[in-house]
Structure formats: structure tokens, C-alpha cells
Design an enzyme around this catalytic site. Sequence first.
Site, mmCIF file in Angstrom:
data_model
loop_
_atom_site.group_PDB
_atom_site.id
_atom_site.type_symbol
_atom_site.label_atom_id
_atom_site.label_comp_id
_atom_site.label_asym_id
_atom_site.label_seq_id
_atom_site.Cartn_x
_atom_site.Cartn_y
_atom_site.Cartn_z
ATOM 1 N N ASP A 276 7.197 3.183 34.793
ATOM 2 C CA ASP A 276 7.289 2.417 33.563
ATOM 3 C C ASP A 276 7.980 3.358 32.577
ATOM 4 O OD1 ASP A 276 4.971 0.160 31.904
ATOM 5 O OD2 ASP A 276 7.074 0.643 31.540
HETATM 6 C C1 GLC Z 1 7.629 -1.355 28.850
HETATM 7 C C2 GLC Z 1 6.767 -2.185 29.769
HETATM 8 C C3 GLC Z 1 7.449 -2.581 31.040
HETATM 9 C C4 GLC Z 1 8.927 -2.789 30.781
HETATM 10 C C5 GLC Z 1 9.527 -1.460 30.405
HETATM 11 C C6 GLC Z 1 11.012 -1.612 30.029
HETATM 12 O O1 GLC Z 1 6.900 -0.346 28.254
HETATM 13 O O2 GLC Z 1 5.478 -1.663 30.074
HETATM 14 O O3 GLC Z 1 6.823 -3.792 31.505
HETATM 15 O O4 GLC Z 1 9.558 -3.308 31.949
HETATM 16 O O5 GLC Z 1 8.831 -0.826 29.363
HETATM 17 O O6 GLC Z 1 11.132 -2.316 28.859
#
Ligand code: GLC
Length: 742
Positions: A276
Site C-alpha cells: 500500500d
Molecule cells: C491508499 C489506499 C489504497 C490505495 C493506495 C493508492 O492509501 O490504502 O487502497 O490503492 O493508497 O492510492
Amino acid sequence: MRGWLMTSVALATMGSAAMAAPAPTAWQNRALTADQRADLLVQAMTEDEKITVVTGLFGSQFALPAYRRAEARPQSAGYVPGIPRLGFTPQWQSDAGSGVATQGAAPPALERTALPSGILTASTWDPAAATAAGAVVGAEARASGFNEQLAGGVDLDRDPGNGRNFEYGGEDPWLAGTMVGAFIKGIQSNAIITTIKHYAMNDQETGRNFVDVKVDQAAARTSDLLAFQIAIEQGNPWSVMCSYNLVNGQHACQNDWLLNKVLKGDWGYQGFVMSDWGAQHDTVADALGGLDQETGVGLGKTDYHVWLEKLKAAIADGRVPKAVLDDKVRRIARALIASGAVDSPVAPGPIDFAAHALASQHAAEAGIVLLKNQGDILPLAGRAKTIAVFGGHADVGVLSGGGSAQVYSPGGTAVPDPDAAQGFPHPIVYYKSSPVDGLKAGLPDAAIHYSDGADRAAAAAAAKKADVAIVFVTQWTAESRDFPLTLPDDQDSLVAAVAAANPNTIVVLETGAAVTMPWAGKVKGIVEAWYPGTNGGQAIARVLTGAVNPSGHLPISFPQKPEDYPRAKPAGLGLPEGQGFPVTLTEGASVGYKWLGKNNTAPLFAFGHGLSYTSFAKTGLTANVAGQDLRVSFRIRNTGRVAGAEVGQIYVAPVPGGWEGPKRLGGYGKAMLAAGAEQTVTLTIDPRLLATWDEGRHGWHVTAGQYRVTLASSAVDAGSSVTVTLPERWLPAGRGAALASR
Ligand code: GLC
């Protein structure tokens, strides 16, 4: 094996020439398998090129200047440069589960079709509907130049206040796994990659970067991990996103048990693990712990990353073996080749917004849930002459969920967010799709008046004069936060005032998950519309008028009160940002209806509950052992006067008990039936749903004995049951081959 394969492939590619390195573009030979091509690509890459492929940059133009790249898509989540020398594609990464999202929402946001929220799609209990919705998401991702859609959220609704429950598939592993798996299949039908998320146990948002989730491994395997396992088997997502939280003391993105032992070992996962955004923590621990691609480098104010410029040194001094880096690159290359993303390069193209809006509307219509319909107050067609509508900005739009998944539907927001300046996860966005306009279109002879209900006395007075009153209530939920179950802005008092003035009151909810309803006994109709997407207003109106017969069923329980759950409030609430804290999941696999059933706590509305404008008879339940499998069959007949769809739910339980709850959902089937029509549904129950996890033998164990099979309309419906005797059975941790006896 692999070495032999690679050498032979190299020879095959070069013919009988001396053992020179294959041509740099040999990997592009489409006659070879994705594995063979990936091997050739790894062989051709320099170490710097390999490190490029495993390092994801924050795609938005708001990234730290050092990491901005002109080739990234504007306001996108991620960008991984390609390798032009070898003709290997860049990776353009976009959120999320409801469509192509925009990071940071600086105008002009990328306007794209918003499909209904994940929890609404799960409410359809119809994998085909989920696949159709996913296909639209994937089509717009491809046409927007993205070959990786960061979608397929499947964390269980373990804590009803979790701000991201709206993105997921509910509380049950089989329903969530099959529905999200089907959704992923739809997205990937566009020859792009999805990344199922957030792996794993990311079931609260409070302190999501610092919470250490303590969970019994067997309990995890029969709850949250089972949802991932089923979705991965059924949807084949080419990537998995590891989550921010820790699990049993180790960050998910360096968690050897989660990534190497369970995902890649037991389940044999062939795709790649991306972090993430900012969930990477340590150059070596992440590399050895199973992470394959760090992401979001350049996001935020501090320059954190673990591999760019750092992995090289760790390889040079042997802390990270070259083979470990090669495996990461191979997984990424194989995914992009096998998905079709390499051979069908994405490029910005036209989008049929009208067709996609209609597809989104149909998706919403199939997942809106009729919770209460006392005295057949609904549908409205041909009945009400004057209708007073209140609240929820129903005159102009419908609500959507906040955070990285935020899609900006064409036309901009219907309601400016006064707190937009707060930044992420704001702004709150309402899509320009007015339920009131939809009602006026569907009920041309009715007099329909709207007021916002701010003045409760005036609302009561207006309600008193109408045949029917409809109150729209909303609860915005969003990433990075958890929310109380009480409706905000004292909307309960609006419902109470209107219901006191008019007994023919209907409430329409636009929420991300469960909320409490102190007025539930005082109103005649209750409809849960979740976050219904770009055409959500039309969808809601068509259900209310009867143009559509609702067929949604709850994928979550609605508790009477928060205290009915293991945690009335999320752990860590109020702690200073940055302070780590544990949450021990004492309930284990006993999530949602399993917890409520185990504690004999009646829900306000049960998992699986959903009404229709027609009636159904579910009969003829049979259960028998076919080979080693449990085969179940039943009939559904439409005994009413209008066409409708019904979901037959099969619950299973060992007669002597002993599981994490009184029963488990073992399977389900949805039938669309004309009045008077009948359909037979036959299901084979996945054996893991009849088993417990045996850590000692590292497999699933079905205990020999009697099992009760129940055909029901919800988790609390007694329905009709039969018992069946099952033989003992062992299954491996992964897919169904027989467990080698040890
Ligand atoms: C965010 C989310 C994730 C997302 C990523 C990119 O923090 O937790 O679901 O795909 O960052 O935006």
C-alpha cells in the site's frame, strides 16, 4: 526446473547458435508462455532495470519533485517506468473499486463513471452482476491509459464502523470472496491487472499504519484470509496489495507468514505483491519478507522509500540475494504478460459515458436492499398522490464514499463540500443524480415536494399534508477514518419528526455500511441504497416507484447497537498519531452473524435479509454426498404477481456444533423469475466451509459426522433443513488436491 526451462528456451529462441545471450527482445515472442517470456526478460535486464521495475512512484503531479515523471497519468496513484531498451511497458496504476479515481481532486478532476460501492455490488449476491460492473471499471481504466487498477477490496466487515467497509464485500468469507473474485474477473477482462487489497486483517482505519492486529492463525485462515483465498482463486488478480497494519507483530508488507508462507507458499500465488502507498518499511526485511514492489515513492512530505538507490547496496553486500530480486521482477513481468497488458498496450481512448452510466444504474438497481415494507407501502406507483421528500440532498444528488477510491462522476459534485479545505479524505462528493427528479419522472401524476428538513417542525407540517413522506438519510464514510454507527447531523430527529407526523413514512439510507436506526419501528418502509454511483438517483427512484423490483440482500449484519459487537469502538481511538497499539481479535473467525448468533444477539437486520415486491417459495431442499463433495439442490418459485429475483441461501453447521458460530454460509444462488416461474438451483459446497483449519497437519479437516444444511432467506431465518452425514476429509492449505498423509 526453472534453470533448465530458461536454457532450453534460450536455445529454442536462438536455434542452434552457440550459447550466446538471447536477443534483448526475445522475450516478446508470443509463441512462448508467460513464464518463459518472463524468464527471458529477467535474463535480459540489468540490475538497474530490475530495480526500476520493482519501484513504484506516486503518479500524481503532487509527488515530491524528484519523483515526478511526465509519463505518469495526471492525478494518478502510481507510475512505474518501463524499460524502453527491452520494449517493456510502464505500469500506470489507478484506484479503485468504483472506477477510475482522481488523487488529490485538484481541478479539473478526471471525470469518470462511478460504479456503485463494493458493498452494494456484494448486496446483489450475483457474481455475474459483479463481473459486469468490473468490466466497466476495467474498460474506463484502459481507456484512461491505466494497465493496473488498484481494485478488489475484500477485507471483512469485522468492525461495523470501519470507514472503508463501503469498498469491500461484507462480513462473510464465501460471499465476499466470490463477489470480489467475480468483480476482479470483470476488470481483468480488459487485459489489465487488478490488485486485490488490503492484505491482510486491515479491518479498521483508526491508526491503520500503527495498529498491530493480534489474531490466531487458524482463525485468520477461516475468516479474512479465506475471503482473500477464494477471491484469488476465482478472480485470479495479478497483484495483491499488502496493507499498512501489522499482523502478530510484523508489518503486513514484510510479514513472512502472510506473504511467503500463506500467499506464495500454501496458496501458490504466482502474481506479485505491491505495498500500500507507503506501507514499505525496510530495504532488506521487505525484500526477504515477500514484498515484490514498493509503491507511492514520492508521496507525502517526507522522502521515504526502501529500494530505490538502496536495494542495490543490499544486493551488492549479499543481504538480499540476486535471486530474490529476480523473483520479484519475474512475478511482475509474468503478471503484465499473462494479463495481456504487455501485448495489448493501454492508451487513452474514447469512453461511452452514456452506456456506462446506464450500466452503473443497472448495477445499483440490483443491489439496493428493501429492508422493511410494512403494509406494502412500496412500491409507490399508482398509489401516492402527494409525496413529501426530505433530506440527504435528494433534490440534487446521491452520496459517494471518500478517500483514494473517490471517483469524480461527469458533471462535478452536486453539493460543494464546506470542509474540502481539510484535504484527504475530503472532499465529500455527491453525484448529480437526483432521486427527486427520478421520482418525478416515474410518478408524473404525483405532486412531489422536497425540502432539506433542517427545520424539523416545518418538515413535520409538510409531512402531515402528504400521502407519503420519504426521508433520505446519509452517512459519509471514508478511508483513514472509522465512524460511529449513529447517523450524523442528528438525522434521526428528522426521521422521528416526519414519522410522528405521517405514519406512511419511508426512509432511504445512503450509507457505507451499518448504521443504527432508533426509528426503525416507527416507519413503514426502509431502503438501503449504499453509495449507488453515477446514476444512483435514478436507481433509487426506480426501486421506490416499482419500475425495478428490489433484489438486494445484506452482505453485512446491522446490529441493534455497537455494543453488540466485540468492539463498540475501534481500538486505538484517540491515541496520538504514530503511537503503535495492539488490537486482539478475541472473536477470531466469529465475524458478523457468526458472532451475533454465538451470543444469541438479535440483529436489527440480519445478514442475507432483503425483501421483494413479489413473493417466493423455496422448497425441495436436498443434500447428498457426491463423490467427496456435498451437493445441495433446491427450488425457487415466484408465487407473486410481478417478476423478481430471489437469493436462496444455504447455511451449513455440524449437528454437534463446535465451529466459530452456529452456522456458516455454505453457498447461494440467485434466480430471476417471472410471476409463477420456478427454477432449480444446484450447488456444490466448497469443502473448506465444512472444515476447520488444522495447524498440526497444516490443512483443512472435515470431521466425519452429521451436518445440518439449511435453505434460508437470511442468517436468522429458520428456513428448511435437512441433515447429511459427511465422511472425514483432509484438504491442503491451497487448492483442492488431497492432503498428503503425514
Ligand atoms: C491508499 C489506499 C489504497 C490505495 C493506495 C493508492 O492509501 O490504502 O487502497 O490503492 O493508497 O492510492
